[in-house]
Design a protein around this motif. Structure first.
Motif, PDB file in Angstrom:
ATOM      1  N   MET A  91       0.746  -1.255  -0.088  1.00  0.00           N
ATOM      2  CA  MET A  91      -0.063   0.000  -0.065  1.00  0.00           C
ATOM      3  C   MET A  91       0.724   1.179  -0.233  1.00  0.00           C
ATOM      4  N   ILE A  92       1.903   1.265   0.934  1.00  0.00           N
ATOM      5  CA  ILE A  92       2.557   2.371   0.841  1.00  0.00           C
ATOM      6  C   ILE A  92       3.396   2.770  -0.500  1.00  0.00           C
ATOM      7  N   ALA A  93       3.824   1.787  -1.130  1.00  0.00           N
ATOM      8  CA  ALA A  93       4.720   1.892  -2.752  1.00  0.00           C
ATOM      9  C   ALA A  93       3.583   2.265  -3.380  1.00  0.00           C
ATOM     10  N   GLY A  94       2.392   1.853  -3.390  1.00  0.00           N
ATOM     11  CA  GLY A  94       1.323   2.409  -4.006  1.00  0.00           C
ATOM     12  C   GLY A  94       0.979   3.834  -3.956  1.00  0.00           C
ATOM     13  N   TYR A  95       0.834   4.046  -2.555  1.00  0.00           N
ATOM     14  CA  TYR A  95       0.575   5.646  -2.271  1.00  0.00           C
ATOM     15  C   TYR A  95       1.791   6.561  -2.808  1.00  0.00           C
ATOM     16  N   LEU A  96       2.809   6.040  -2.698  1.00  0.00           N
ATOM     17  CA  LEU A  96       4.154   6.879  -3.011  1.00  0.00           C
ATOM     18  C   LEU A  96       4.080   7.096  -4.387  1.00  0.00           C
ATOM     19  N   VAL A  97       3.596   6.235  -5.276  1.00  0.00           N
ATOM     20  CA  VAL A  97       3.453   6.380  -6.705  1.00  0.00           C
ATOM     21  C   VAL A  97       2.252   7.323  -7.257  1.00  0.00           C
ATOM     22  N   LEU A  98       1.222   7.337  -6.317  1.00  0.00           N
ATOM     23  CA  LEU A  98       0.315   8.186  -6.438  1.00  0.00           C
ATOM     24  C   LEU A  98       0.718   9.622  -6.107  1.00  0.00           C
ATOM     25  N   SER A  99       1.579   9.659  -5.079  1.00  0.00           N
ATOM     26  CA  SER A  99       1.937  10.893  -4.364  1.00  0.00           C
ATOM     27  C   SER A  99       2.827  11.684  -5.537  1.00  0.00           C
ATOM     28  N   LEU A 100       3.544  11.188  -6.588  1.00  0.00           N
ATOM     29  CA  LEU A 100       4.487  11.908  -7.394  1.00  0.00           C
ATOM     30  C   LEU A 100       3.989  12.886  -8.186  1.00  0.00           C
ATOM     31  N   PRO A 101       2.806  12.637  -8.436  1.00  0.00           N
ATOM     32  CA  PRO A 101       2.232  13.978  -9.140  1.00  0.00           C
ATOM     33  C   PRO A 101       1.915  15.139  -8.279  1.00  0.00           C
ATOM     34  N   PHE A 122      -1.135  12.992   4.218  1.00  0.00           N
ATOM     35  CA  PHE A 122      -1.069  11.588   3.855  1.00  0.00           C
ATOM     36  C   PHE A 122       0.220  11.016   4.276  1.00  0.00           C
ATOM     37  N   ASP A 123       1.388  11.772   3.969  1.00  0.00           N
ATOM     38  CA  ASP A 123       2.658  11.320   4.498  1.00  0.00           C
ATOM     39  C   ASP A 123       2.647  10.949   6.094  1.00  0.00           C
ATOM     40  N   THR A 124       1.858  11.674   6.809  1.00  0.00           N
ATOM     41  CA  THR A 124       1.836  11.259   8.189  1.00  0.00           C
ATOM     42  C   THR A 124       1.342   9.983   8.396  1.00  0.00           C
ATOM     43  N   VAL A 125       0.065   9.971   7.678  1.00  0.00           N
ATOM     44  CA  VAL A 125      -0.635   8.509   7.846  1.00  0.00           C
ATOM     45  C   VAL A 125       0.239   7.539   7.455  1.00  0.00           C
ATOM     46  N   ALA A 126       1.102   7.673   6.114  1.00  0.00           N
ATOM     47  CA  ALA A 126       1.584   6.678   5.712  1.00  0.00           C
ATOM     48  C   ALA A 126       2.877   6.160   6.501  1.00  0.00           C
ATOM     49  N   LEU A 127       3.567   7.398   7.504  1.00  0.00           N
ATOM     50  CA  LEU A 127       4.708   7.203   8.067  1.00  0.00           C
ATOM     51  C   LEU A 127       4.158   6.150   9.334  1.00  0.00           C
ATOM     52  N   ALA A 128       2.854   6.447   9.634  1.00  0.00           N
ATOM     53  CA  ALA A 128       2.292   5.794  10.793  1.00  0.00           C
ATOM     54  C   ALA A 128       2.275   4.266  10.475  1.00  0.00           C
ATOM     55  N   LEU A 129       1.961   4.005   9.115  1.00  0.00           N
ATOM     56  CA  LEU A 129       1.509   2.793   8.615  1.00  0.00           C
ATOM     57  C   LEU A 129       2.802   2.073   8.441  1.00  0.00           C
TER      58      LEU A 129
ATOM     59  N   SER B 177      -1.931   7.809  22.184  1.00  0.00           N
ATOM     60  CA  SER B 177      -1.153   8.994  21.991  1.00  0.00           C
ATOM     61  C   SER B 177      -0.570   8.982  20.698  1.00  0.00           C
ATOM     62  N   SER B 178      -0.472   8.002  20.041  1.00  0.00           N
ATOM     63  CA  SER B 178       0.182   8.106  18.624  1.00  0.00           C
ATOM     64  C   SER B 178      -0.812   9.016  17.673  1.00  0.00           C
ATOM     65  N   VAL B 179      -2.181   8.677  17.707  1.00  0.00           N
ATOM     66  CA  VAL B 179      -3.151   9.259  17.155  1.00  0.00           C
ATOM     67  C   VAL B 179      -3.105  10.797  17.526  1.00  0.00           C
ATOM     68  N   VAL B 180      -2.736  11.335  18.604  1.00  0.00           N
ATOM     69  CA  VAL B 180      -2.732  12.664  19.147  1.00  0.00           C
ATOM     70  C   VAL B 180      -1.424  13.157  18.382  1.00  0.00           C
ATOM     71  N   PHE B 181      -0.383  12.282  18.218  1.00  0.00           N
ATOM     72  CA  PHE B 181       0.973  12.791  17.592  1.00  0.00           C
ATOM     73  C   PHE B 181       0.597  13.070  16.258  1.00  0.00           C
ATOM     74  N   MET B 182      -0.112  12.156  15.446  1.00  0.00           N
ATOM     75  CA  MET B 182      -0.415  12.555  14.126  1.00  0.00           C
ATOM     76  C   MET B 182      -1.151  13.690  14.021  1.00  0.00           C
ATOM     77  N   LEU B 183      -2.051  13.976  15.012  1.00  0.00           N
ATOM     78  CA  LEU B 183      -2.930  15.212  14.620  1.00  0.00           C
ATOM     79  C   LEU B 183      -2.019  16.361  15.008  1.00  0.00           C
ATOM     80  N   LEU B 184      -1.079  16.221  16.043  1.00  0.00           N
ATOM     81  CA  LEU B 184      -0.067  17.320  16.284  1.00  0.00           C
ATOM     82  C   LEU B 184       0.704  17.812  15.082  1.00  0.00           C
ATOM     83  N   VAL B 185       1.237  16.808  14.529  1.00  0.00           N
ATOM     84  CA  VAL B 185       2.049  16.785  13.320  1.00  0.00           C
ATOM     85  C   VAL B 185       1.460  17.647  12.225  1.00  0.00           C
ATOM     86  N   VAL B 186       0.146  17.231  11.763  1.00  0.00           N
ATOM     87  CA  VAL B 186      -0.440  17.822  10.749  1.00  0.00           C
ATOM     88  C   VAL B 186      -0.989  19.393  11.118  1.00  0.00           C
ATOM     89  N   MET B 187      -1.291  19.615  12.497  1.00  0.00           N
ATOM     90  CA  MET B 187      -1.559  20.693  12.727  1.00  0.00           C
ATOM     91  C   MET B 187      -0.498  21.649  12.679  1.00  0.00           C
TER      92      MET B 187
END
Lengths: 195, 195
Positions: A91-101, A122-129, B177-187
């Motif tokens: 999923m992350i590889a797919g997201y990265l390809v989609l993020s290139l544009p 989306f980078d923050t979410v992908a970082l967490a995943l 607390s991970s979810v809070v950190f994700m919010l903090l980064v985006v904010m």
């Protein structure tokens, strides 16, 4: 503080310095360099994520003997954590390809904040995943190497050496792409700052 | 695009609207609301991280019987992943306390980009540490609940029910607390955008 900032922002529009110097300043100031570096980092992260997914996907090992108690065969899909790892990295590889544009849009139009904010979220979410997949897989790899006496879980890497080596490599690759994502998140913040 | 942005940035300085309205607009535009929300989220994350560390630190269980093969006692420090979890969550709680002054500076001086960039960088690192600890511990909890047939690791939660429940609670708190950190980064990114 405010005055100096608004002056800095106005420079590219109302400057009287020669054109070339102005455009150079604008390029460095508006985060075009950051956008290009962002694009290159994404390409590197795609390589890492694909390498992690491919290594994990091809990691199975059959031992040339068996008995009635154990099935001497190890594969990533025997262990749910490794299945999650494979799916997450794909999923992350797919997201990265989609993020290139979006990254290209940031290079072409360094002033547009929209693509950068989309990328930051989306980078923050992908970082967490990515890092959760990497950490969970690293944990299983640690258990496979060392076992645990209290819970009576035995190390399996004596039997499945090749399997363990492949899986460890996949974990290393996914940690590399996690580091890239951390850089991307911080760089998105810095690029937003410069506008 | 460029023109509208530089106009928006110049409003707080060169506006002709009444003073109160201008300051209200400045407050909402310069991210004072985001800074206050940031501070509140940090307080919540401190509670989550401390709860996770404390729950993990007090999770040990002795069974009232034993034999010569097994030591029927489970504690977090028998499992290296849980030791890492405890240390990581304690570090994160400490970092959050140390980050509160920077958050307060962001509230008092919404235009200062320095504290926000510092927070963005360290929040990203803390997010990575937090979620890797949570994912690794969640993985061990999953194995403790379900075991794994291929690697011959048995579920231990039948014997150590209380231990498993406490550890699961700690993992849930650390994911919060991970979810809070994700919010903090985006904010942080959004707040940098608004300057």
């Amino acid at each position: 503080m405010m005055t100096s900032e608004s002056t800095a922002i106005d420079v590219p529009e109302s400057s009287s310095v020669p054109k070339r110097k102005a455009s150079l300043m604008a390029a460095s100031r508006d985060g075009k360099g950051i956008a290009i570096f962002d694009f290159i980092l994404r390409l590197g992260a795609i390589v890492c994520a694909l390498a992690a997914a491919a290594t994990m996907g091809t990691s199975d090992e059959d031992l040339p003997f068996f008995n009635q108690f154990f099935q001497f065969q190890a594969s990533y899909d025997d262990i749910p954590t490794f299945q999650f790892f494979l799916i997450a990295m794909a999923m992350i590889a797919g997201y990265l390809v989609l993020s290139l544009p979006f990254s290209i849009v940031s290079i072409v139009r360094p002033h547009a904040a929209g693509p950068r904010i989309v990328l930051l979220i989306f980078d923050t979410v992908a970082l967490a995943l990515n890092i959760s997949a990497a950490a969970a897989a690293a944990d299983v790899v640690y258990l496979a190497h060392n076992g645990n006496a209290t819970t009576n879980w035995f190390a399996i890497c004596q039997q499945f050496g090749d399997f363990c080596r492949k899986v460890s490599g996949a974990v290393v690759a996914s940690f590399a792409s996690s580091v890239v994502f951390m850089l991307l998140v911080v760089m998105s913040g810095l690029a937003l700052r410069r506008q």
